[in-house]
Design an enzyme around this catalytic site. Sequence first.
Site, mmCIF file in Angstrom:
data_model
loop_
_atom_site.group_PDB
_atom_site.id
_atom_site.type_symbol
_atom_site.label_atom_id
_atom_site.label_comp_id
_atom_site.label_asym_id
_atom_site.label_seq_id
_atom_site.Cartn_x
_atom_site.Cartn_y
_atom_site.Cartn_z
ATOM 1 N N GLU A 112 5.198 52.504 20.389
ATOM 2 C CA GLU A 112 4.271 51.536 20.403
ATOM 3 C C GLU A 112 4.644 50.181 20.538
ATOM 4 O O GLU A 112 5.353 49.741 19.562
ATOM 5 C CB GLU A 112 3.288 51.709 19.291
ATOM 6 C CG GLU A 112 2.051 50.959 19.671
ATOM 7 C CD GLU A 112 1.251 50.980 18.037
ATOM 8 O OE1 GLU A 112 0.106 50.594 18.215
ATOM 9 O OE2 GLU A 112 1.642 51.431 17.242
ATOM 10 N N CYS A 152 -0.708 44.114 17.600
ATOM 11 C CA CYS A 152 -0.659 44.052 18.869
ATOM 12 C C CYS A 152 -2.118 44.319 19.731
ATOM 13 O O CYS A 152 -2.076 44.158 20.755
ATOM 14 C CB CYS A 152 0.338 45.442 19.435
ATOM 15 S SG CYS A 152 -0.430 46.922 18.358
#
Length: 284
Positions: A225, A259
């Site tokens: 990720e 993020c």
Amino acid sequence: ATTNLTLGKYDDASTDECTAAIAEAKKAQIEWNEKGVHERAGIIERAADLMEKNRFLFYKAIMLEGKKNISDAISEVREAIDFCRYYAIQARAQMQPRKQAGITGEENIYSMHGRGVFICISPWNFPLAIFTGQVVAALVTGNSVIAKPAEQTPTIAEIAVDILHRAGVPKAALSLVFGKGETVGKQLIENISISGVCFTGGTDTAKKIQQSLQRNPAIIPFIAETGGQNGMIVDSTALLEQAADDVITSAFGSSGQRCSALRVLYVQDDVADKFIELVKGAAA
């Protein structure tokens, strides 16, 4: 945020310590996998209950070590607890043996099991939630885990691992290793005995991990990720005050250091002038 507070002292793991932790985890994985998904899921759910009971300990650590504010600390503990319960439910559902179509007189059963030792490398911006999500997903599916938290937030990881051990995860099946990614993380990933890697962090680092895993003689699953470029579209049907609040929360919550943070805002011409003024005022 206080920067002159000593919360603990941690040493980087040596090459020998990394090798020994993986060897121990490899042995422990066999027995852990044989417990079956229902027993493992029950242990992870007990960990969720213990996290809930010890939530104030986590709030304190997240605020002091992770430098988050109170509301972000509360949200992060909730997310970690949700991860435990979610993965327990998913593992029970997906790891049930399934009967496949087969020719008459033949029975064909499909079942999933743990692969081996997973290396879980987590970031400093969600030092409990992402750390917990990676670790419990790997554990509940029958893998043993070597967890390497970000070097900035080792105390939070230590509290989480202690709770997982208290819930029933064998100590050999879940080890905590401290150190920098470019040294300790690299040693863990380059060990040919590992069976999978979970990583959250920068895209450049993920590419280096991918290249390193290609040298392993086995095919190693790599779950990464990395950074995102997140956009929001605001058109003329939007409630502008609500949308402005959401822009501020997404772009500037956690100082934008996650993020999922809003990076690009697209606004319809008809409402752009008014909306930009609202966002400027809210940001100020």
